[in-house]
Design an enzyme around this catalytic site. Structure first.
Site, PDB file in Angstrom:
ATOM      1  N   GLU A 117       2.969   7.601   8.955  1.00 15.83           N
ATOM      2  CA  GLU A 117       2.945   6.667  10.075  1.00 15.83           C
ATOM      3  C   GLU A 117       4.356   6.254  10.468  1.00 15.83           C
ATOM      4  O   GLU A 117       5.303   6.355   9.689  1.00 15.83           O
ATOM      5  CB  GLU A 117       2.094   5.438   9.739  1.00 15.83           C
ATOM      6  CG  GLU A 117       2.577   4.631   8.558  1.00 15.83           C
ATOM      7  CD  GLU A 117       1.569   3.557   8.130  1.00 15.83           C
ATOM      8  OE1 GLU A 117       0.353   3.850   8.119  1.00 15.83           O
ATOM      9  OE2 GLU A 117       2.013   2.451   7.797  1.00 15.83           O
ATOM     10  N   HIS A 176       4.784   0.298   0.680  1.00 15.29           N
ATOM     11  CA  HIS A 176       5.297  -0.486   1.798  1.00 15.29           C
ATOM     12  C   HIS A 176       4.329  -1.605   2.140  1.00 15.29           C
ATOM     13  O   HIS A 176       3.171  -1.601   1.715  1.00 15.29           O
ATOM     14  CB  HIS A 176       5.514   0.402   3.036  1.00 15.29           C
ATOM     15  CG  HIS A 176       4.259   1.051   3.543  1.00 15.29           C
ATOM     16  ND1 HIS A 176       3.740   2.209   2.982  1.00 15.29           N
ATOM     17  CD2 HIS A 176       3.393   0.711   4.539  1.00 15.29           C
ATOM     18  CE1 HIS A 176       2.636   2.553   3.616  1.00 15.29           C
ATOM     19  NE2 HIS A 176       2.391   1.654   4.568  1.00 15.29           N
ATOM     20  N   HIS A 219       0.195   5.817   0.888  1.00 14.61           N
ATOM     21  CA  HIS A 219      -0.702   6.826   1.440  1.00 14.61           C
ATOM     22  C   HIS A 219      -0.502   8.156   0.707  1.00 14.61           C
ATOM     23  O   HIS A 219       0.614   8.494   0.301  1.00 14.61           O
ATOM     24  CB  HIS A 219      -0.436   7.026   2.931  1.00 14.61           C
ATOM     25  CG  HIS A 219      -0.500   5.755   3.725  1.00 14.61           C
ATOM     26  ND1 HIS A 219      -1.603   4.945   3.732  1.00 14.61           N
ATOM     27  CD2 HIS A 219       0.414   5.151   4.524  1.00 14.61           C
ATOM     28  CE1 HIS A 219      -1.387   3.901   4.509  1.00 14.61           C
ATOM     29  NE2 HIS A 219      -0.163   3.995   4.991  1.00 14.61           N
ATOM     30  N   GLN A 227       0.809  -1.215   0.000  1.00 14.53           N
ATOM     31  CA  GLN A 227       0.000   0.000   0.000  1.00 14.53           C
ATOM     32  C   GLN A 227       0.839   1.260   0.000  1.00 14.53           C
ATOM     33  O   GLN A 227       2.057   1.235   0.192  1.00 14.53           O
ATOM     34  CB  GLN A 227      -0.920  -0.002   1.215  1.00 14.53           C
ATOM     35  CG  GLN A 227      -0.197  -0.068   2.554  1.00 14.53           C
ATOM     36  CD  GLN A 227      -1.161  -0.290   3.702  1.00 14.53           C
ATOM     37  OE1 GLN A 227      -1.446   0.625   4.461  1.00 14.53           O
ATOM     38  NE2 GLN A 227      -1.668  -1.520   3.823  1.00 14.53           N
ATOM     39  N   ARG A 273      -4.124   0.688  -2.326  1.00 14.87           N
ATOM     40  CA  ARG A 273      -3.488  -0.622  -2.342  1.00 14.87           C
ATOM     41  C   ARG A 273      -2.876  -0.930  -3.707  1.00 14.87           C
ATOM     42  O   ARG A 273      -3.432  -0.583  -4.734  1.00 14.87           O
ATOM     43  CB  ARG A 273      -4.495  -1.699  -1.939  1.00 14.87           C
ATOM     44  CG  ARG A 273      -4.932  -1.547  -0.486  1.00 14.87           C
ATOM     45  CD  ARG A 273      -6.058  -2.460  -0.096  1.00 14.87           C
ATOM     46  NE  ARG A 273      -6.360  -2.309   1.330  1.00 14.87           N
ATOM     47  CZ  ARG A 273      -7.159  -1.366   1.817  1.00 14.87           C
ATOM     48  NH1 ARG A 273      -7.763  -0.516   1.017  1.00 14.87           N
ATOM     49  NH2 ARG A 273      -7.359  -1.288   3.130  1.00 14.87           N
TER      50      ARG A 273
END
Length: 401
Positions: A133, A262, A98, A96, A281
């Site tokens: 994240e 990642h 972001h 995936q 994804r």
């Protein structure tokens, strides 16, 4: 200062034992993938201030400046801007990426204007926020992070000796980096399903063979072969071969910024992120893959995974430095029978998570909360508190304002 009651998410890739072992509870036999700590509406923590358990978000909404601090409210609005998790992977998560903040806002507005329900399976943007994240390993942890340089990937793919991979090898040698990575990833994602499944099976068998031999990519081949066993025939197996394989020791961390592909593969860790559900994804999933939008978001550049180690300040707080304001993760490591308290600065919301030993959070009025492995507490912004521990490790999530 509140003890948090948290929800476990039973995703299929989760470990059946890692979170129960940390909590000291009996495994149910079902996967326990993530334990969420925060105010995300999907699984909010609950607090009880004498009138029964309530979602943390509702408590914050009653008095946002007292709970979050004026500066946090000014920067991020009247909501907790981060989500803290325990993540326990026993099999690979989806590959995936972001979006950055601008792309998240634009994509969310576009899907809203087109009337796509937020919970629709084909919806890409669930909110208008980005999702940087940080993952800190509690056990040996394995993952994929960022594109390997094209020359290294060409070498890795060529060694598999699969005829249908040779056009990708040629592209990686012939094109400039960004063009090569974009063309190969696009080709994998839009390939005929039957043809790419055959390629995946052949590549997986070769990876199994090479994982048993000495060579520069031995660990990576073993990881890709394991992924293929979990996702036979999935195009994401070939996409995964474009990425760096990473192993973290306990205490080491990875920061994932916008556009970096990642996947987490195996292990237990503490994860903190901006409070968002936006995930695009690339494979290793039965869920929707929005290829055109994915190609807008991915950063097509090779990177060496930057493994982070904490830096300690004079007060004993060990900080994992990241370039975002929505969260700041640190930890305190207390020796056995330690009596020296750590002062927790007021002015911002804090979630404390004990991952080993026993810790005590003590408020200015003498109120105490005792935390054991897997237990957590919320400290509101207008509360002054101290932290002590006995052979304990405590993670502290807050905002960087």
């Amino acid at each position: 200062m509140d003890r948090l009651a948290n929800t476990v998410r039973p995703y299929a890739w989760g470990s059946t034992t890692a979170i129960p072992e940390l909590l000291g509870t009996t495994p149910t036999g079902e996967p326990q993938a993530e334990l969420w700590m925060g105010a995300h509406p999907g699984a909010p923590s609950r607090v009880d201030r004498g009138d029964g358990p309530r979602p943390l978000g509702d408590t914050i909404a009653d008095a946002p400046e007292a709970e979050l601090g004026p500066e946090t409210v000014r920067r991020f609005g009247p909501r907790l801007p981060f989500l803290l998790k325990l993540l326990a992977a026993a099999s690979p998560l989806s590959l995936q990426v972001h979006p950055d903040l601008d792309r998240a806002r634009a994509g969310f507005a576009d899907e809203e204007a087109r009337g796509i329900p937020v919970d629709a399976p084909h919806r890409t943007y669930r909110d208008a926020n980005h999702k940087p994240e940080l993952l800190c390993a509690l056990t040996p942890f394995e993952g994929l992070c960022g594109f390997r340089d094209p020359a290294g990937t060409a070498e890795l793919l060529a060694a598999l000796d699969v005829d249908s991979l040779k056009p990708y090898v040629d592209l990686l040698h012939a094109q400039p980096e960004a063009d090569a990575l974009r063309e190969v990833l696009t080709a994998v994602l839009v390939a005929d399903h039957t043809a790419i499944a055959e390629t995946v099976h052949a590549a997986s068998a070769a990876a199994e063979r090479l994982a048993a031999e000495d060579g520069p990519h031995r660990d990576a081949y073993a990881a890709y072969a394991s992924i293929a066993r979990h996702y036979p025939g999935d195009p994401g197996v070939i996409a995964a071969m474009l990425l760096n394989h990473v192993r973290l020791n306990p205490g080491e961390a990875l920061y994932l910024g916008a556009g970096v592909p990642h996947a987490y593969l195996d292990g237990l860790g503490v994860e903190v992120m901006a409070n968002s559900d936006n995930v695009l994804r690339c494979g290793l999933t039965p869920k929707h893959i929005d290829v055109p939008e994915l190609l807008r978001v991915v950063r097509f550049e090779s990177t060496e995974p930057a493994v982070l180690r904490p830096e300690a300040d004079a007060g004993g707080e060990e900080v994992y430095a990241t370039p975002v304001d929505e969260f700041r993760l640190s930890r305190y490591v207390f020796a056995p029978s330690s009596e020296t308290p750590a002062t927790l600065p007021p002015g911002a919301p804090q979630i404390l998570l004990c991952t080993s030993g026993t810790a005590v959070v003590r408020a200015a009025d003498g109120t105490e909360l005792r935390l054991r492995g897997g237990e957590s507490a919320f400290v509101r912004a207008d509360e002054r508190a101290e932290l002590t521990g006995d052979d304990a490790t405590v993670f502290r999530a807050t905002v960087a304002v």
